[in-house]
Design an enzyme around this catalytic site. Structure first.
Site, PDB file in Angstrom:
ATOM      1  CG  PHE A 162      46.100  30.639  48.266  1.00 14.62           C
ATOM      2  CD1 PHE A 162      45.853  31.741  47.469  1.00 14.62           C
ATOM      3  CD2 PHE A 162      45.083  30.161  49.077  1.00 14.62           C
ATOM      4  CE1 PHE A 162      44.604  32.351  47.474  1.00 14.62           C
ATOM      5  CE2 PHE A 162      43.835  30.773  49.090  1.00 14.62           C
ATOM      6  CZ  PHE A 162      43.596  31.873  48.276  1.00 14.62           C
TER       7      PHE A 162
ATOM      8  CG  ASP B 271      46.501  24.653  45.129  1.00 18.48           C
ATOM      9  OD1 ASP B 271      45.793  24.834  44.106  1.00 18.48           O
ATOM     10  OD2 ASP B 271      46.165  25.034  46.266  1.00 18.48           O
TER      11      ASP B 271
ATOM     12  CE1 TYR C 158      37.549  30.522  43.990  1.00 14.07           C
ATOM     13  CE2 TYR C 158      36.556  28.538  44.893  1.00 14.07           C
ATOM     14  CZ  TYR C 158      37.477  29.560  44.987  1.00 14.07           C
ATOM     15  OH  TYR C 158      38.324  29.623  46.060  1.00 14.07           O
ATOM     16  CE  LYS C 159      41.146  30.847  43.004  1.00 13.87           C
ATOM     17  NZ  LYS C 159      42.179  30.282  43.860  1.00 13.87           N
TER      18      LYS C 159
ATOM     19  NE  ARG D 214      45.289  38.177  42.159  1.00 11.33           N
ATOM     20  CZ  ARG D 214      44.744  37.022  42.521  1.00 11.33           C
ATOM     21  NH1 ARG D 214      45.487  35.945  42.665  1.00 11.33           N
ATOM     22  NH2 ARG D 214      43.444  36.938  42.730  1.00 11.33           N
TER      23      ARG D 214
END
Ligand SMILES: *Cc1c(COP(=O)(O)O)cnc(C)c1O
Length: 409
Positions: free
Chosen positions: A127, A194, A219-220, A368
């Site tokens: 990422f 991560d 927040y995911k 995705r």
């Protein structure tokens, strides 16, 4: 599980042990939301909890709330709750700052724990913020990147810390945490995981894998709301010696002594920096409540069934040369998302969103689809693929308006 018809999906939904969890969310009627890996939806409990926090805690009890409503303890108490989802015993996780800032703190600290070693090793395609943060430490260490297949061979005696994202944000590929942790340790390096696409998406076992450090997103899959505070993990065995470069007063041993010298708090609290955002922490608390009593093994089983069904339906109904599934087929090699390479992926996704199926797009050509077991149904998977087939057949995605890029894709 083979689900050949929509009726079979309906009956799988009726038998799903997690079916009741959907009630814990406020999802717009008729929307198929396959983007909980980017932004978890609003939990039903969040507005009331925020309302109470604002009116009763902030509004009525004011500053006393730091003590009387446990505001001071929230970073640790919520950290321990996240710990349950990621296999961390209490006292090793705190909720604080953003994932990016936590990466900085832990990479910096890891370098200090491995003096004489000047390399941060990561994966090509990790990422961007993870790589950017490592690049920002260039005065202290060099970032070395290896292709997935060249790891773990690239770990040598110059590597201070190996930084990996357990589930790849683009492809959904899943690292074997135990194996890679051992490989890092065999070379004398630390490992920093991560968990942004793992926490709440699958069972994680930080302690039993012997992991050193970890960060992740609120927040995911954790449903903490846009920009929710992130978390970090420091294994007990490192806590006594670890030092954060952001030595703020909330990580001080006695913040309210107001002494002139910095002295780190014992334990995980030393990784805090400044005053936490209580409203944001309360929203994350409601997000974590959506996992109440959830058996993570059952969650994983459903996640694999959902992603497996989606791939099987795409295989059956869409041409493989146009819709190339890049997510690993083997269950133990994927997280909770499926990514499809499509030459017109951006426009196709825009058309799909307009039709009521929300996924997202990652440059240059990946669509995705995140499958969050707490609220996604087997019929949602079925219906999403039907929409994809329709849009493919009628070709509407080629219309110009679907190609206009927005700031957030
Ligand atoms: C989402 C995500 C982040 C987000 O970092 P922020 O500081 O919250 O913007 C970081 N790393 C990975 C792997 C992610 O998936």
């Amino acid at each position: 599980m083979k689900l050949e018809t929509r009726e079979a999906c309906l009956s799988a939904d009726a038998k799903d042990p997690l079916r009741g969890c959907r009630e814990r969310f406020t999802l717009p009627e008729g929307l198929i939301y396959l983007d909980g890996n980017s932004l978890g939806p609003l939990p039903r409990a969040t507005p009331a909890l925020l309302n109470r926090t604002v009116r009763e805690e902030w509004g009525r009890d004011l500053i006393g709330s730091w003590n009387s409503h446990g505001w001071m303890a929230l970073p640790e108490s919520l950290g321990d709750r996240i710990g349950k989802l990621i296999g961390a015993a209490p006292g090793q996780v705190v909720v604080t700052d953003s994932t990016s800032v936590n990466l900085y703190k832990l990479l910096h600290a890891a370098l200090a724990l491995r003096p004489g070693r000047g390399i941060i090793l990561s994966e090509e395609g990790n990422f961007p913020t993870d790589l950017y943060i490592a690049q920002g430490l260039k005065d202290r260490a060099e970032l070395r990147m290896a292709a997935r297949g060249k790891l773990p061979a690239a770990i040598d005696e110059n590597v201070a810390v190996v930084m990996l994202t357990q589930v790849d944000y683009r492809t959904g590929a899943l690292w074997n945490m135990k194996e890679m942790t051992r490989a890092a340790h065999d070379a004398g390096a630390l490992i920093l995981w991560d968990l942004s696409h793992s926490a709440g998406a699958l069972p994680v076992d930080l302690d039993s894998c012997g992991a050193d450090l970890a960060v992740g997103c609120g927040y995911k899959y954790l449903n903490g709301g846009p920009g929710a505070p992130a978390f970090l993990y420091v294994s007990r065995h490192l806590q006594e010696n670890i030092r954060t470069p952001l030595s703020g007063w909330m990580g001080h041993a006695a913040p309210f002594d107001f002494s002139m010298g910095y002295a780190p708090a014992p334990g995980i609290r030393r990784m805090l920096c400044g005053t936490p955002s209580v409203l944001a922490l309360r929203a994350l608390e409601a997000g974590l409540q959506t996992f109440a009593d959830t058996d993570m093994a059952a969650l994983r089983e459903k996640s694999l069934a959902l992603t497996g069904l989606f791939m099987a339906l795409v295989d059956r109904h869409l041409p493989a040369d146009t819709f190339e599934i890049v997510t690993p087929r083997e269950d133990h090699l994927r997280g909770s998302q499926v990514s499809i390479r499509h030459a017109g992926g951006y426009a196709f996704m825009q058309a799909l969103i307009e039709a009521g199926v929300t996924g997202d797009f990652r440059s240059p050509d990946l669509m995705r689809f995140g499958f969050t077991p707490l609220y996604t149904r087997f019929t949602d998977v079925w219906d999403a693929v039907e929409h994809m087939v329709t849009i493919h057949r009628d070709g509407r995605w080629r219309e110009k308006r679907y190609n206009r890029r927005q700031a957030v894709t």
